[in-house]
Design a protein around this motif. Structure first.
Motif, short mmCIF file in Angstrom:
data_model
loop_
_atom_site.label_atom_id
_atom_site.label_comp_id
_atom_site.label_asym_id
_atom_site.label_seq_id
_atom_site.Cartn_x
_atom_site.Cartn_y
_atom_site.Cartn_z
N ALA A 91 15.92 8.78 -18.54
CA ALA A 91 14.71 9.59 -18.39
C ALA A 91 13.45 8.73 -18.28
CB ALA A 91 14.58 10.55 -19.56
N GLY A 92 13.60 7.40 -18.32
CA GLY A 92 12.46 6.51 -18.17
C GLY A 92 12.01 5.81 -19.42
N GLY A 93 12.70 6.02 -20.54
CA GLY A 93 12.37 5.31 -21.77
C GLY A 93 12.78 3.85 -21.67
N LYS A 94 12.23 3.04 -22.58
CA LYS A 94 12.56 1.62 -22.61
C LYS A 94 13.37 1.32 -23.88
CE LYS A 94 8.51 0.24 -20.05
NZ LYS A 94 7.22 -0.43 -20.08
N ASP A 95 14.40 0.53 -23.72
CA ASP A 95 15.24 0.16 -24.86
C ASP A 95 14.41 -0.52 -25.93
OD1 ASP A 95 17.64 -0.34 -26.35
OD2 ASP A 95 17.54 -2.40 -25.61
N ASN A 96 14.59 -0.09 -27.18
CA ASN A 96 13.93 -0.73 -28.31
C ASN A 96 14.92 -0.97 -29.44
OD1 ASN A 96 11.60 -1.82 -29.49
ND2 ASN A 96 11.22 0.05 -30.64
N GLY A 97 16.21 -0.95 -29.13
CA GLY A 97 17.26 -1.17 -30.11
C GLY A 97 18.49 -0.39 -29.74
N ALA A 98 19.49 -1.10 -29.25
CA ALA A 98 20.73 -0.46 -28.80
C ALA A 98 21.43 0.25 -29.95
CB ALA A 98 21.66 -1.51 -28.20
N PRO A 99 22.28 1.22 -29.65
CA PRO A 99 23.03 1.90 -30.70
C PRO A 99 23.83 0.91 -31.55
CG PRO A 99 23.30 3.06 -28.61
CD PRO A 99 22.59 1.77 -28.31
N GLY A 100 23.76 1.09 -32.85
CA GLY A 100 24.50 0.22 -33.75
C GLY A 100 24.17 0.47 -35.20
N LEU A 101 24.94 -0.17 -36.06
CA LEU A 101 24.72 -0.06 -37.50
C LEU A 101 23.47 -0.82 -37.90
CD1 LEU A 101 28.36 -0.49 -38.83
CD2 LEU A 101 26.94 1.56 -39.01
N ARG A 102 22.73 -0.26 -38.86
CA ARG A 102 21.57 -0.91 -39.48
C ARG A 102 21.85 -0.92 -40.98
NH1 ARG A 102 21.02 0.10 -34.24
NH2 ARG A 102 19.18 -0.79 -33.25
N PRO A 103 22.73 -1.83 -41.45
CA PRO A 103 23.17 -1.79 -42.86
C PRO A 103 22.08 -2.12 -43.87
CG PRO A 103 24.04 -3.73 -41.76
CD PRO A 103 23.38 -2.89 -40.70
N HIS A 104 20.94 -2.65 -43.43
CA HIS A 104 19.87 -2.89 -44.40
C HIS A 104 19.25 -1.58 -44.87
CE1 HIS A 104 18.23 -3.41 -40.31
NE2 HIS A 104 17.14 -2.83 -40.76
N TYR A 105 19.53 -0.46 -44.18
CA TYR A 105 19.10 0.85 -44.66
C TYR A 105 20.19 1.46 -45.54
CZ TYR A 105 15.37 0.37 -41.28
OH TYR A 105 14.29 -0.09 -40.57
N HIS A 106 21.41 1.53 -45.05
CA HIS A 106 22.58 1.87 -45.85
C HIS A 106 23.82 1.63 -45.00
CE1 HIS A 106 23.50 5.81 -44.04
NE2 HIS A 106 22.23 6.14 -44.17
N ALA A 107 24.97 1.63 -45.63
CA ALA A 107 26.22 1.19 -44.98
C ALA A 107 26.59 1.97 -43.72
CB ALA A 107 27.37 1.26 -45.98
N HIS A 108 26.20 3.24 -43.64
CA HIS A 108 26.63 4.07 -42.50
C HIS A 108 25.48 4.41 -41.55
CE1 HIS A 108 30.42 4.43 -44.52
NE2 HIS A 108 29.83 4.92 -45.58
N TYR A 109 24.33 3.77 -41.72
CA TYR A 109 23.15 4.07 -40.89
C TYR A 109 23.41 3.57 -39.47
CZ TYR A 109 18.16 4.72 -39.92
OH TYR A 109 16.95 5.15 -39.44
N TYR A 110 23.57 4.50 -38.54
CA TYR A 110 23.87 4.18 -37.15
C TYR A 110 22.76 4.78 -36.30
CZ TYR A 110 26.62 3.43 -32.93
OH TYR A 110 27.06 2.98 -31.71
N GLY A 111 21.95 3.92 -35.69
CA GLY A 111 20.81 4.41 -34.95
C GLY A 111 20.62 3.71 -33.62
N ALA A 112 19.75 4.30 -32.81
CA ALA A 112 19.34 3.72 -31.53
C ALA A 112 17.87 4.05 -31.33
CB ALA A 112 20.16 4.29 -30.39
N PHE A 113 17.15 3.12 -30.70
CA PHE A 113 15.71 3.24 -30.56
C PHE A 113 15.30 3.10 -29.09
CE2 PHE A 113 16.84 1.51 -34.61
CZ PHE A 113 15.97 2.09 -35.52
N VAL A 114 14.32 3.91 -28.70
CA VAL A 114 13.71 3.80 -27.37
C VAL A 114 12.20 3.97 -27.51
CG1 VAL A 114 15.73 4.67 -26.12
CG2 VAL A 114 13.96 6.26 -26.85
N LEU A 115 11.48 3.41 -26.56
CA LEU A 115 10.04 3.66 -26.47
C LEU A 115 9.84 4.76 -25.45
CD1 LEU A 115 8.66 0.00 -26.43
CD2 LEU A 115 8.96 1.53 -28.38
N ASP A 116 9.10 5.79 -25.84
CA ASP A 116 8.83 6.89 -24.92
C ASP A 116 7.77 6.46 -23.90
OD1 ASP A 116 6.25 7.24 -26.03
OD2 ASP A 116 6.67 9.22 -26.84
N PRO A 117 7.39 7.31 -22.95
CA PRO A 117 6.42 6.91 -21.93
C PRO A 117 5.07 6.46 -22.48
CG PRO A 117 7.60 8.84 -21.18
CD PRO A 117 8.00 8.62 -22.62
N ASP A 118 4.72 6.90 -23.70
CA ASP A 118 3.46 6.47 -24.31
C ASP A 118 3.64 5.30 -25.27
OD1 ASP A 118 1.58 8.34 -23.14
OD2 ASP A 118 2.70 9.86 -24.25
#
Length: 130
Positions: A91-118
């Motif tokens: 949809a035009g967003g920019k990658d800011n963190g591919a899907p994956g575990l972020r264990p520094h938050y907790h053992a099962h934290y699985y997230g992905a990040f994008v930058l929206d148009p703004d």
């Protein structure tokens, strides 16, 4: 739908203490802190009720590159996190963190990040075990 929200602040300790005191009458408390070493860019404090951080503040050297506002949406599964990331990029967003575990938050934290148009940092997160 909303998992958590985060704001960039100019003074970490000052803002952490402000929100610690201001949110106490609402039953919220400082639940966790994440260090600059863990994030690779800035310290963050998560406030919430019943041990779950839903409101975050933080500092970032890359605040303008990563969006001053951060919103995380709840995903029902890790597959949904991956689908969100793929759809947001298409949809035009920019990658800011591919899907994956972020264990520094907790053992099962699985997230992905994008930058929206703004340039806001938008995330999908699943807290369930694989």
């Amino acid at each position: 739908m909303i998992d958590h929200v985060g704001l960039q602040v100019s003074g970490y300790e000052r803002s952490r203490e402000f929100y610690r005191k201001a949110l106490a009458p609402l039953g919220a408390e400082l639940v966790m802190e994440v260090t600059e070493e863990q994030t690779g860019d800035g310290a963050h404090a998560g406030f919430g009720v019943d041990g779950r951080p839903t409101f975050w503040i933080g500092t970032s050297q890359q605040a303008h590159a990563n969006g001053i506002v951060h919103v995380a949406f709840t995903a029902a599964s890790r597959a949904a996190v991956m689908a969100f990331h793929r759809a947001a990029l298409e949809a035009g967003g920019k990658d800011n963190g591919a899907p994956g575990l972020r264990p520094h938050y907790h053992a099962h934290y699985y997230g992905a990040f994008v930058l929206d148009p703004d340039g806001h940092n938008i995330e999908a997160v699943c807290h369930a075990p694989a």
